[in-house]
Design an enzyme around this catalytic site. Sequence first.
Site, PDB file in Angstrom:
ATOM      1  N   HIS A  56      44.446 -11.821 -22.757  1.00 25.95           N
ATOM      2  CA  HIS A  56      44.919 -12.646 -21.633  1.00 25.95           C
ATOM      3  C   HIS A  56      43.790 -13.547 -21.162  1.00 25.95           C
ATOM      4  CE1 HIS A  56      47.493 -13.688 -18.242  1.00 25.95           C
ATOM      5  NE2 HIS A  56      46.411 -13.648 -17.480  1.00 25.95           N
TER       6      HIS A  56
ATOM      7  N   ASP B   8      50.997  -8.032 -17.180  1.00 24.37           N
ATOM      8  CA  ASP B   8      49.535  -8.185 -17.234  1.00 24.37           C
ATOM      9  C   ASP B   8      48.838  -7.220 -16.278  1.00 24.37           C
ATOM     10  OD1 ASP B   8      50.051 -10.280 -18.990  1.00 24.37           O
ATOM     11  OD2 ASP B   8      49.986 -11.780 -17.403  1.00 24.37           O
TER      12      ASP B   8
ATOM     13  N   CYS C  89      -4.709 -38.154 -21.507  1.00 21.07           N
ATOM     14  CA  CYS C  89      -4.884 -36.701 -21.514  1.00 21.07           C
ATOM     15  C   CYS C  89      -6.070 -36.253 -22.366  1.00 21.07           C
ATOM     16  CB  CYS C  89      -3.605 -36.030 -22.005  1.00 21.07           C
ATOM     17  SG  CYS C  89      -3.043 -36.579 -23.624  1.00 21.07           S
TER      18      CYS C  89
END
Length: 872
Positions: free
Chosen positions: A128, A164, A677
């Site tokens: 489900h 269900d 850097c």
Amino acid sequence: MLWTANTIIRKFSSSSAYYQNKLKLALIGQSLFGQEVYTNLRKQGHKVVGVFTVPDKDGKADPLAVVAEKDGTPVFKFPRWRVKGKPIPEVVEAYKAVGAELNVMPFCSQFIPMNVIDFPKHGSIIYHPSILPRHRGASAINWTLIEGDKKAGFSIFWADDGLDTGPILLQQECPVEPNDTVDTLYNRFLFPEGIKAMVEAVQLIADGKAPKIPQSEEGASYEGIQKKSNAKVNMAQPAEVIHNWIRGHDKVPGAWVVIDGKPVTLYSSSMLSGSVPAGQPVEVEGASQPGLIAKSGLILFGSDGKALQVKNLQFEDRNMIPASKYFSSDEDASLDLTDDEKEMAEKIRAIWKGILSNVPVIDDTTDFFKSGAASMDVVRLVEEVKQKCGGVQLQNEDVYMATTFQSFIQMFVRRLRGEDQEEELLIDYVTKDVNNMTVKMPHQCFINGNFEDAEDGKTYNTVNPTDGSVICKVSYASVADVDRAVSAAKEAFDNGPWGKMNPRDRGQLLYRLADLMEEHQEELATIETLDSGAVYTLALKTHVGMSIQTFRYFAGWCDKIQGSTIPINQVTPLTALKFAELTVKAGIPKGVINIVPGSGGLVGQRMSDHPDIRKLGFTGSTPIGKQIMKSCAVSNLKKVSLELGGKSPLIIFSDCDMDKAVRMGMSSVYFNKGENCIAAGRLFVEESIHDEYIRRVVEEIKKMKIGDPLDRSTDHGPQNHKAHLDKLVEYCELGVKEGATLVYGGRQVDRQGFFMEPTVFTDVEDHMFIAKEESFGPVMVVSKFKDGDVDGVLSRANNTEFGLASGVFTRDINKAMYVSERLEAGTVFVNTYNKTDVAAPFGGFKQSGFGKDLGEEALHEYLRTKAVTVEY
């Protein structure tokens, strides 16, 4: 640890291991989902003793029946199991005769009698598509969306005599994304994971380990199947509620409104997060204000003033059109087909005939759906066209928008010719006439292929460091914007074309992107200069030029490994946002690249914490890198690569080529105003040449032209922003205070803008702040070392917590090799500096971080190694 390891092995081997305990199964149900469950159960060694499915429709068998009959499995096609509420005896007896030990019901539209449900030894299990007890009933996925649930999922439960309500065997859940539809939820999670879970559930039963957990009635809900008559949109609601109603009714039965007095069904809804585009107004019954027909679709407004966007419209005659074409009639113009296109049309006619086998002749007026086609036939049509007609990829919605054979052929040919492209990308440019050109700069967040404002509308000023003027306002991304970008990226990789694309095709797109970057190289370099202060010639050759090389390099790797690297600066946003525009032109699918300008403390932190991000790359300071690493560990143990601070040593021996050492030594410090850097943070110069070296450096500094970075003769541009300039001045003041000798510079240039004088310090001792800490600016820090003291200077050079780069100048190759082997840095330059190549791995040691940014090694930062063991 043993329990954990066993659990992991069971999970990962569930698709390939051959279990010891097997069951005799009856499959009761239908659809492609049922077919996949059937196929996977048989692969695991379970015996399907009977398949009970629906009768053929218009001469076509259900997919489950097709595969079962092919395998020789007994197939029963009962139109019903009950009459007037009572079981049909002959049907029940036929079922009992197969001798099933368990009924598996993956998807079943029929009512099955309880004497069938309870007959097998192990009873019956049902799939489900909701997290029970919420959304019981046949329209669970629809109501998950209509109700605005934040989580969806499925339950596998033991059948009982309720609707269900049986005990839970297992459940799984997933988040509902803001623009999910029934189809996306089903395709992304409910279908693939549901199949796996059904197989797992059967094995748990076979092994005697399946739980039976009673359902709670707390939070239980039941919703019936929606009908067209009650699917009308109530426009007097907030936009999100309207959006949920539309997407919850997408495809069947279809939410509808009255536009200009006529009922119109709405499909493919999404919330509009950016500014409202221009459009032509239309009257929408019950709405607080007129809707707009824009290039991107139909814009509707909720009672809260917020907007949503609808992509497709369908009229009462079932004709579906793009909403943007509401006022257009030229789509109906007939195309003249070439001979090759006519041949392709006949192939498609044959495909239609194969699907619509009940239709004697497929002519131009044949309607796909009026002839009996269903949703599974849409999937088949799309896939067969792709397989037999040159790989042309259609979407399911294309079929709904071209339902007659003639309109389908017209649509297909336009797609084949490239005339049926997506709507034009809407960009709110900021334009500037500069550098003998007009540059057009996007300034909004780039999320899921669109430029849009930050969700909260916030912006910040991006400043031209040359004169301090505001270039424009840029969207200031929030945590919600990061979440949307991550969601788009995840969807693009998991379900979009990028993740499924042939690696060679990925490579071609990256080559195309590199070509576009080259085509716009001068514009990109100009934007970079405006935004960062980089000297134009440097931006042209290095910032943009090397990026082009990088994309071409990694494009070549795409068909050799399953991955690619896309490096993007978030530091100066305008170049990155212009790059985003080019990715769209290159054909990079939506969601693959997202750019969210903002603060590191907000945007960066959210990325570090986000549970759906599995790899993070960061360039910045070591303290922030440590915080990111901590957050990545705490959040979801995400993989991280860090390029952090540096204090790169450059050793200059007395036997060097002095001209080259001066020239390259200056470049090692002053390249890009020191905002580099791998800049040489500290120079060690052998005592016998020290004074001469400093004299010549100062002479060369005095020749440097400081000024407008767009001037081709400029050598030295402004620092990136005012705060950084102020820190550099403080850095130099501290150097003087500690006793270092300031030979040159050390101050802000007396002119408009954020310019710092090229600076030289000598007599720098090892304990000083400027000897240990990075300036990230144009500051040369020089120390002497005694003649011939190679090991001594190596010890001093390595006496740092950083290890990003280093360099050595000497004519003695043996000395060069000795020193380079012992320098503790990720990169060593010998008689050169700053000379990097996209094929060479780049990254640091110690507190300069880990991981590589370039070369083949960089690819491994974005790949995962998986071992798959299969036993047949």
